[in-house]
Design a protein around this motif. Structure first.
Motif, PDB file in Angstrom:
ATOM      1  N   THR A  28      29.743  41.033  39.462  1.00  0.00           N
ATOM      2  CA  THR A  28      30.257  41.400  38.142  1.00  0.00           C
ATOM      3  C   THR A  28      31.733  41.044  38.039  1.00  0.00           C
ATOM      4  N   GLU A  83      34.022  42.894  37.166  1.00  0.00           N
ATOM      5  CA  GLU A  83      34.778  44.058  37.654  1.00  0.00           C
ATOM      6  C   GLU A  83      34.723  44.185  39.180  1.00  0.00           C
ATOM      7  N   ASN A  84      33.937  43.319  39.839  1.00  0.00           N
ATOM      8  CA  ASN A  84      33.748  43.352  41.295  1.00  0.00           C
ATOM      9  C   ASN A  84      33.184  44.687  41.783  1.00  0.00           C
ATOM     10  N   TYR A 104      29.767  45.293  41.608  1.00  0.00           N
ATOM     11  CA  TYR A 104      28.364  45.077  41.946  1.00  0.00           C
ATOM     12  C   TYR A 104      28.177  43.606  42.295  1.00  0.00           C
TER      13      TYR A 104
END
Length: 133
Positions: free
Chosen positions: A32, A34-35, A37
């Protein structure tokens, strides 16, 4: 129905995905923006990692995180290989900790155990040979 994912909640998704890519040769499927997942291509079942923050958002505080400093976690992931010694050593070179060395089981399978930097137990094993009776 089919088994689709195994998800582990970890402190650092990017670091964990990079470790599994280096140690076992799995390719990144998705991370993702946002890191929080990430998924790896590991065969039919996707190996996934989610951030501890995402776990807290999903479950509150009602789940137990793995830790390298604690006793063995009550679950493991297993990777099957024909080259157990080579793959076991490669994982250690990539940062895994030996948890229990390779040994041959009574049924002929060779099995060794590692821990990743999150405390997740990783079994490295040879295929089981089934004989017709």
């Amino acid at each position: 129905m089919k088994y689709g994912y195994t998800i582990f909640y970890v402190e650092d998704v990017q670091k964990t995905v990079a470790f599994y890519e280096k140690a076992f040769g799995f390719k990144i499927k998705f991370i993702t923006p946002e890191n929080d997942y990430g998924e790896l291509i590991s065969g039919e079942t996707t190996l996934s990692f989610a951030s501890q923050e995402l776990g807290k958002a999903n479950f509150g505080r009602d789940f137990q995180l793995a830790s390298i400093r604690e006793k063995a976690y009550t679950m493991e992931i297993a990777f099957v290989t024909e080259n157990i010694t080579e793959d076991f050593d490669k994982a250690i070179e990539a940062g895994a900790l030996e948890f229990k060395g390779i040994e041959e089981k009574p049924w002929g399978q060779k099995v060794g155990y590692l821990k990743d930097h999150n405390g997740i137990i990783i079994e490295i094993c040879t295929p089981i040979s089934y004989q017709e009776s």
